[in-house]
Design a protein around this motif. Structure first.
Motif, PDB file in Angstrom:
ATOM      1  N   ALA A  45       0.820  -1.216   0.000  1.00 12.52           N
ATOM      2  CA  ALA A  45       0.000   0.000   0.000  1.00 12.52           C
ATOM      3  C   ALA A  45       0.854   1.267   0.000  1.00 12.52           C
ATOM      4  CB  ALA A  45      -0.934  -0.016   1.207  1.00 12.52           C
ATOM      5  N   ILE A  46       1.974   1.215   0.685  1.00 11.56           N
ATOM      6  CA  ILE A  46       2.815   2.417   0.783  1.00 11.56           C
ATOM      7  C   ILE A  46       3.360   2.835  -0.573  1.00 11.56           C
ATOM      8  CG2 ILE A  46       4.948   1.137   1.276  1.00 11.56           C
ATOM      9  CD1 ILE A  46       5.658   3.375   3.255  1.00 11.56           C
ATOM     10  N   ASP A  47       3.594   1.839  -1.465  1.00 11.36           N
ATOM     11  CA  ASP A  47       4.111   2.174  -2.789  1.00 11.36           C
ATOM     12  C   ASP A  47       3.044   2.885  -3.623  1.00 11.36           C
ATOM     13  OD1 ASP A  47       6.713   0.782  -2.492  1.00 11.36           O
ATOM     14  OD2 ASP A  47       5.467  -1.011  -2.381  1.00 11.36           O
ATOM     15  N   TYR A  48       1.819   2.382  -3.555  1.00 15.05           N
ATOM     16  CA  TYR A  48       0.740   3.036  -4.296  1.00 15.05           C
ATOM     17  C   TYR A  48       0.451   4.426  -3.730  1.00 15.05           C
ATOM     18  CZ  TYR A  48      -0.187  -1.530  -6.389  1.00 15.05           C
ATOM     19  OH  TYR A  48      -0.075  -2.715  -7.066  1.00 15.05           O
ATOM     20  N   ILE A  49       0.493   4.539  -2.407  1.00 16.46           N
ATOM     21  CA  ILE A  49       0.232   5.839  -1.778  1.00 16.46           C
ATOM     22  C   ILE A  49       1.298   6.848  -2.182  1.00 16.46           C
ATOM     23  CG2 ILE A  49       0.087   7.043   0.436  1.00 16.46           C
ATOM     24  CD1 ILE A  49      -1.062   4.441   1.611  1.00 16.46           C
ATOM     25  N   ALA A  50       2.558   6.395  -2.230  1.00 12.30           N
ATOM     26  CA  ALA A  50       3.636   7.295  -2.642  1.00 12.30           C
ATOM     27  C   ALA A  50       3.454   7.727  -4.089  1.00 12.30           C
ATOM     28  CB  ALA A  50       4.985   6.608  -2.457  1.00 12.30           C
ATOM     29  N   SER A  51       2.992   6.798  -4.952  1.00 12.02           N
ATOM     30  CA  SER A  51       2.754   7.164  -6.346  1.00 12.02           C
ATOM     31  C   SER A  51       1.613   8.166  -6.475  1.00 12.02           C
ATOM     32  CB  SER A  51       2.405   5.907  -7.167  1.00 12.02           C
ATOM     33  OG  SER A  51       3.485   4.997  -7.173  1.00 12.02           O
ATOM     34  N   GLY A  52       0.658   8.129  -5.518  1.00  8.39           N
ATOM     35  CA  GLY A  52      -0.458   9.064  -5.556  1.00  8.39           C
ATOM     36  C   GLY A  52      -0.112  10.450  -5.068  1.00  8.39           C
ATOM     37  N   ALA A  57     -14.404  -2.603   4.199  1.00  8.86           N
ATOM     38  CA  ALA A  57     -13.178  -1.923   4.574  1.00  8.86           C
ATOM     39  C   ALA A  57     -12.385  -2.772   5.554  1.00  8.86           C
ATOM     40  CB  ALA A  57     -13.488  -0.560   5.190  1.00  8.86           C
ATOM     41  N   ILE A  58     -11.097  -2.965   5.260  1.00  5.23           N
ATOM     42  CA  ILE A  58     -10.201  -3.687   6.168  1.00  5.23           C
ATOM     43  C   ILE A  58      -8.979  -2.825   6.430  1.00  5.23           C
ATOM     44  CG2 ILE A  58     -10.991  -5.980   5.438  1.00  5.23           C
ATOM     45  CD1 ILE A  58      -8.549  -6.156   3.640  1.00  5.23           C
ATOM     46  N   SER A  59      -8.483  -2.917   7.662  1.00  8.46           N
ATOM     47  CA  SER A  59      -7.277  -2.167   8.012  1.00  8.46           C
ATOM     48  C   SER A  59      -6.052  -2.973   7.581  1.00  8.46           C
ATOM     49  CB  SER A  59      -7.230  -1.902   9.512  1.00  8.46           C
ATOM     50  OG  SER A  59      -8.333  -1.108   9.914  1.00  8.46           O
ATOM     51  N   VAL A  60      -5.040  -2.287   7.071  1.00 11.24           N
ATOM     52  CA  VAL A  60      -3.837  -2.968   6.591  1.00 11.24           C
ATOM     53  C   VAL A  60      -2.603  -2.260   7.108  1.00 11.24           C
ATOM     54  CG1 VAL A  60      -4.946  -3.817   4.482  1.00 11.24           C
ATOM     55  CG2 VAL A  60      -3.774  -1.601   4.462  1.00 11.24           C
ATOM     56  N   VAL A  95       0.565  -0.706   5.898  1.00 10.69           N
ATOM     57  CA  VAL A  95       0.910  -0.161   4.584  1.00 10.69           C
ATOM     58  C   VAL A  95       2.246  -0.681   4.064  1.00 10.69           C
ATOM     59  CG1 VAL A  95      -0.457   1.922   4.918  1.00 10.69           C
ATOM     60  CG2 VAL A  95       1.947   1.888   5.639  1.00 10.69           C
ATOM     61  N   ALA A  96       3.097  -1.199   4.951  1.00  8.23           N
ATOM     62  CA  ALA A  96       4.438  -1.612   4.534  1.00  8.23           C
ATOM     63  C   ALA A  96       4.574  -3.112   4.297  1.00  8.23           C
ATOM     64  CB  ALA A  96       5.468  -1.170   5.571  1.00  8.23           C
ATOM     65  N   THR A  97       3.664  -3.925   4.848  1.00  3.32           N
ATOM     66  CA  THR A  97       3.859  -5.384   4.777  1.00  3.32           C
ATOM     67  C   THR A  97       2.680  -6.137   4.174  1.00  3.32           C
ATOM     68  OG1 THR A  97       3.038  -5.651   7.046  1.00  3.32           O
ATOM     69  CG2 THR A  97       5.429  -5.357   6.743  1.00  3.32           C
ATOM     70  N   ASP A  98       1.462  -5.689   4.383  1.00  5.01           N
ATOM     71  CA  ASP A  98       0.303  -6.450   3.913  1.00  5.01           C
ATOM     72  C   ASP A  98       0.188  -6.398   2.386  1.00  5.01           C
ATOM     73  OD1 ASP A  98      -0.309  -7.114   6.468  1.00  5.01           O
ATOM     74  OD2 ASP A  98      -1.882  -5.605   6.722  1.00  5.01           O
ATOM     75  N   PRO A  99      -0.211  -7.521   1.767  1.00  9.76           N
ATOM     76  CA  PRO A  99      -0.320  -7.544   0.298  1.00  9.76           C
ATOM     77  C   PRO A  99      -1.531  -6.767  -0.196  1.00  9.76           C
ATOM     78  CG  PRO A  99      -1.094  -9.616   1.214  1.00  9.76           C
ATOM     79  CD  PRO A  99      -0.536  -8.826   2.372  1.00  9.76           C
ATOM     80  N   ILE A 100      -1.390  -6.244  -1.389  1.00  8.47           N
ATOM     81  CA  ILE A 100      -2.473  -5.569  -2.088  1.00  8.47           C
ATOM     82  C   ILE A 100      -2.852  -6.423  -3.295  1.00  8.47           C
ATOM     83  CG2 ILE A 100      -3.159  -3.500  -3.349  1.00  8.47           C
ATOM     84  CD1 ILE A 100      -2.891  -3.073  -0.361  1.00  8.47           C
ATOM     85  N   LEU A 101      -4.163  -6.637  -3.502  1.00 10.27           N
ATOM     86  CA  LEU A 101      -4.642  -7.476  -4.591  1.00 10.27           C
ATOM     87  C   LEU A 101      -5.226  -6.621  -5.713  1.00 10.27           C
ATOM     88  CD1 LEU A 101      -6.462 -10.283  -2.557  1.00 10.27           C
ATOM     89  CD2 LEU A 101      -4.054 -10.149  -3.240  1.00 10.27           C
ATOM     90  N   PRO A 102      -5.258  -7.161  -6.926  1.00 10.01           N
ATOM     91  CA  PRO A 102      -5.870  -6.397  -8.029  1.00 10.01           C
ATOM     92  C   PRO A 102      -7.323  -6.063  -7.715  1.00 10.01           C
ATOM     93  CG  PRO A 102      -4.668  -8.298  -8.860  1.00 10.01           C
ATOM     94  CD  PRO A 102      -4.688  -8.437  -7.377  1.00 10.01           C
ATOM     95  N   GLY A 103      -7.723  -4.857  -8.057  1.00 13.35           N
ATOM     96  CA  GLY A 103      -9.086  -4.422  -7.810  1.00 13.35           C
ATOM     97  C   GLY A 103      -9.293  -3.755  -6.461  1.00 13.35           C
TER      98      GLY A 103
END
Length: 393
Positions: free
Chosen positions: A312-319, A341-344, A346-354
């Protein structure tokens, strides 16, 4: 009447010329074959496509043809189903199961009773065709006619190739009381030509099925197959064993791994070389573009191409988020067909397509918004009070 005598004279002249130039039919044959007659069959004159030279160790059997030169006579003989050959004016001898060298000696010993041995010769004219049984996970089960000098790989392709759930690492060639185990996968993927044996008369080929509940399924666009499970294999090994290298590459974007009783995980093609899985795992290769969606306190709201290595942190940084406007510790991910909604982390939990990543505002931004709201509300209330007092005077 005159014409009749002319025709008769011409006929006599032609007959005389024919006898003078060619003699009788027997004499004409002797010019080509000598004084003996020829019994060469059409089978012995049919071209045979041999992979290699046939030496004296070749084992003869029913269906083989031999050419014999007996002084000035040429014969073409076939080995009968009982293994014997019959030679005119000499008798019969059994050569079935004998090597060609042994058969030569037996035949020459037989014909030496009537012909001079030094003027006799025996050679192979045509090799026998035979039947091979194919059973198990093959396209065409049953008996098949096999050309001489046919290798196992050619035979397997000729019977429709192995089925998708075939265990091609243990192809069994049953030869008499012995069983030859052949790794067909190593042959086709690694070029192990030593395993590509020549088939022999009486061989039986069996390709076992992959046992149910002990495999790994691979799903490609429009095609699904399975490979026998082995603990030390990586996904790259399963990919090779499934023959995927010989399929059209559609440009795979990502790989989804679904292990039993576990959440799906996504990996890159490069990660396949180091990824091992449990039995009954499904591996799906995706070719369509996959996206992750970002909203909330970021500079660039929208969708981003999915990258299995990103968190998540990578996508957030890109945003384009910063600590003044966005909050890192309260990021939520909306996931599923009916998103929840689920809490994650941002540095370790996986992000899935969609997935939809929501970045809430920071406390500072929330307090600033609240202050501005209250200021606006007080401004409206005070303006309304002033108007009320003014009109009531």
């Amino acid at each position: 009447m005159r014409s009749f005598f002319v025709y008769l004279f011409l006929a006599c002249v032609c007959a005389f010329a024919s006898d003078s130039m060619f003699g009788n039919s027997a004499s004409a044959r002797s010019l080509v074959l000598g004084e003996g007659s020829s019994t060469r069959g059409a089978a012995s004159l049919t071209p045979m496509y041999a992979e290699m030279a046939v030496d004296s160790s070749y084992v003869l059997g029913p269906g083989d043809f031999l050419d014999l030169m007996l002084e000035d006579k040429y014969l073409s003989i076939q080995i009968y189903p009982d293994g014997s050959v019959a030679i005119e004016e000499c008798g019969a001898v059994n050569v079935g199961g004998k090597t060609f060298g042994e058969a030569q000696k037996l035949i020459l010993d037989l014909v030496a009773k009537r012909y001079k041995r030094e003027y006799c010769f025996v050679q192979l004219a045509a090799l026998k065709k035979f039947r091979v049984n194919a059973m198990g996970a093959v396209g065409l089960v049953g008996q098949h006619i096999v050309e001489p000098q046919t290798r196992l790989s050619l035979f397997i392709r000729s019977i429709g190739n192995p089925l998708p759930n075939a265990n091609t690492q243990d192809v069994q060639v049953i030869r008499g009381k012995d069983t030859i185990h052949v790794d067909y996968t190593a042959m086709t993927t690694n070029g192990d030509f030593n395993n590509d044996i020549m088939l022999e008369q009486g061989d039986k080929v069996f390709i076992p099925f992959v046992p149910m509940g002990d495999n790994v399924s691979l799903m490609f666009p429009g095609y699904r197959t399975s490979v026998a499970y082995s603990p030390e294999r990586t996904l790259a090994d399963y990919f090779d064993l499934a023959g995927a290298n010989r399929m059209h590459n559609y440009g795979y974007k990502a790989v989804c791994v679904r292990e039993p009783d576990k959440e799906p995980r996504w990996i890159t093609l490069a990660d396949m070389k180091t990824t091992t899985v449990a039995p009954n795992t499904e591996v799906e290769f995706f070719v369509k573009e996959l996206f992750v969606y970002i909203g909330g306190a970021v500079n660039y709201i929208g969708r981003y191409a999915y990258n299995p290595t990103w968190h998540a942190i990578d996508y957030i940084a890109s945003g384009g988020v910063n600590t003044n406007t966005g909050s890192w510790d309260q990021v939520k991910v909306w996931r599923g067909e009916k998103p929840k909604a689920i809490s994650v982390n941002v540095a370790t939990d996986p992000i899935l397509p969609g997935d939809y990543i929501e970045i809430p505002k920071s406390h500072y931004e929330s307090f600033k918004d609240f202050t501005l709201f209250m200021a606006s509300l007080l401004s409206v209330i005070s303006s309304a009070f002033i108007i009320y007092v003014t009109y009531n005077k």
